[in-house]
Design a protein around this motif. Structure first.
Motif, PDB file in Angstrom:
ATOM      1  N   THR A 210      19.859 -43.358  13.143  1.00 15.30           N
ATOM      2  CA  THR A 210      18.698 -43.301  12.260  1.00 15.30           C
ATOM      3  C   THR A 210      17.754 -42.155  12.615  1.00 15.30           C
ATOM      4  O   THR A 210      16.826 -41.869  11.854  1.00 15.30           O
ATOM      5  CB  THR A 210      17.919 -44.627  12.310  1.00 15.30           C
ATOM      6  N   LYS A 213      14.089 -40.815  10.986  1.00 17.74           N
ATOM      7  CA  LYS A 213      13.850 -41.067   9.566  1.00 17.74           C
ATOM      8  C   LYS A 213      12.602 -41.920   9.378  1.00 17.74           C
ATOM      9  O   LYS A 213      12.323 -42.824  10.160  1.00 17.74           O
ATOM     10  CB  LYS A 213      15.044 -41.779   8.946  1.00 17.74           C
ATOM     11  N   VAL A 216      14.415 -46.590   6.952  1.00 13.27           N
ATOM     12  CA  VAL A 216      15.840 -46.792   7.214  1.00 13.27           C
ATOM     13  C   VAL A 216      16.347 -48.009   6.447  1.00 13.27           C
ATOM     14  O   VAL A 216      15.610 -48.962   6.183  1.00 13.27           O
ATOM     15  CB  VAL A 216      16.131 -46.978   8.723  1.00 13.27           C
TER      16      VAL A 216
END
Length: 334
Positions: A210, A213, A216
């Motif tokens: 991830t 980000k 998610v």
């Protein structure tokens, strides 16, 4: 949907007087110029952006430790102390000290600067009912959202380089050892059939999937479900999840775990990629309906940890903000 709402309400714990007082005490020590750096509008786009890179590689908003005098730093760290558990606070301080260690080891003290950690506030805690704040720098990103004295606390990222100090007076120190050791205890307790379900990739990912980000979604449903573990293994998984929650104040951690236990424990998946040898690259994740944990130790010959806790609907207080706007008479009239 009803169960999810129950879970959300369980996780929204009231801000204590000590937490609230420390926020105001810290802000009251800042002069006008410092406040202009520290307090940003709630809709500033940087509120939902974050990174775990060193301060010299990623420009951050807010006020840095190097912009504070010693008294202000004391109050800044008190702010952290009252929003974390003693365990979480100690881990945070040790991660900052690792930056000093790396600077001395490499000779790159400008690049590895333990003063390049930033406090940023979004909205004004002195007058707003909805506001948030973050503490961020190399290998740390802690994010808190407050609405009418309820608090949410994700995403939470921590990392260590080195994962284990190999030489010098701190030889043997492993700041994030329990998050690693408990996972190895779990995978090594499994029989062949369980391992076949759990290990979904022979080579670990080079980092958490991830990354940094802002929002998610659930990752692929890999790994073994908690309901397919025996009682001893479930106990290890419980300890592992709680270790991540131990960063938070005790009551907030207890309520978040209770919500997980009520709503989703049996369907939580534990998935592994890479080696089951501690000295070689490894990755695992724990995924439920509402949250995701990722752990990666592959860099620097498997001596560099990144880990994160994400909430699918609650990162940066999104669930809390939604509730705030739904209940706010001011916003209902618009």
């Amino acid at each position: 949907m009803r169960l999810f709402k129950v879970l959300v309400m369980l996780f929204m714990l009231s801000v204590s007087n000590a937490q609230s007082n420390e926020v105001l005490t810290f802000l009251n020590t800042l002069n006008e110029n410092q406040l202009s750096k520290t307090i940003l509008s709630f809709d500033n786009t940087s509120r939902e952006t974050w990174h775990f890179l060193p301060g010299t590689m990623y420009k951050r908003h807010g006020i840095a430790l190097y912009d504070l005098d010693e008294t202000q730093k004391t109050h800044a760290f008190n702010l952290l102390k009252y929003h974390l558990s003693s365990t979480g606070y100690l881990k945070t301080k040790k991660i900052i000290e690792l930056e000093r260690y790396l600077g001395e080891l490499s000779g790159k003290k400008v690049f590895r600067d333990p003063e390049k950690y930033y406090f940023a506030f979004y909205g004004n805690p002195k007058k707003d009912s909805l506001w948030s704040w973050s503490f961020e720098g190399h290998h740390i990103s802690l994010n808190f959202t407050v609405s009418n004295e309820k608090i949410s606390a994700s995403p939470r990222f921590m990392g260590t380089n080195p994962a284990e100090i190999k030489e010098g007076p701190l030889k043997g120190q492993r700041v994030l050892n329990k998050e690693e050791d408990l996972a190895f205890e779990l995978i090594n307790s499994m029989g062949e059939e369980q391992r076949a379900k759990t290990i979904f990739k022979s080579i670990a990912f080079p980092d958490i999937l991830t990354s940094n980000k802002s929002k998610v979604a659930p990752l692929e449903n890999e790994g073994i479900k908690a309901k397919n573990l025996n009682e001893k293994q479930k106990a290890i998984l419980t300890k592992l999840i709680k270790e991540y929650l131990l960063t938070l104040p005790q009551e907030l951690a207890k309520e978040r775990y209770r919500a997980i236990q009520i709503a989703e424990f049996d369907d939580i998946r534990f998935a592994w990629a890479g080696s089951t040898d501690l000295t070689k690259g490894h990755y695992y994740r724990i995924q439920g309906d509402t949250f995701l944990i990722e752990f990666d130790n592959t860099q620097n010959n498997a001596n560099h940890v990144h880990l994160v806790w994400r909430e699918f609907n609650g990162d940066f207080g999104r669930d809390l903000i939604k509730e705030h706007y739904e209940k706010s008479d001011h916003h209902k009239q618009k």
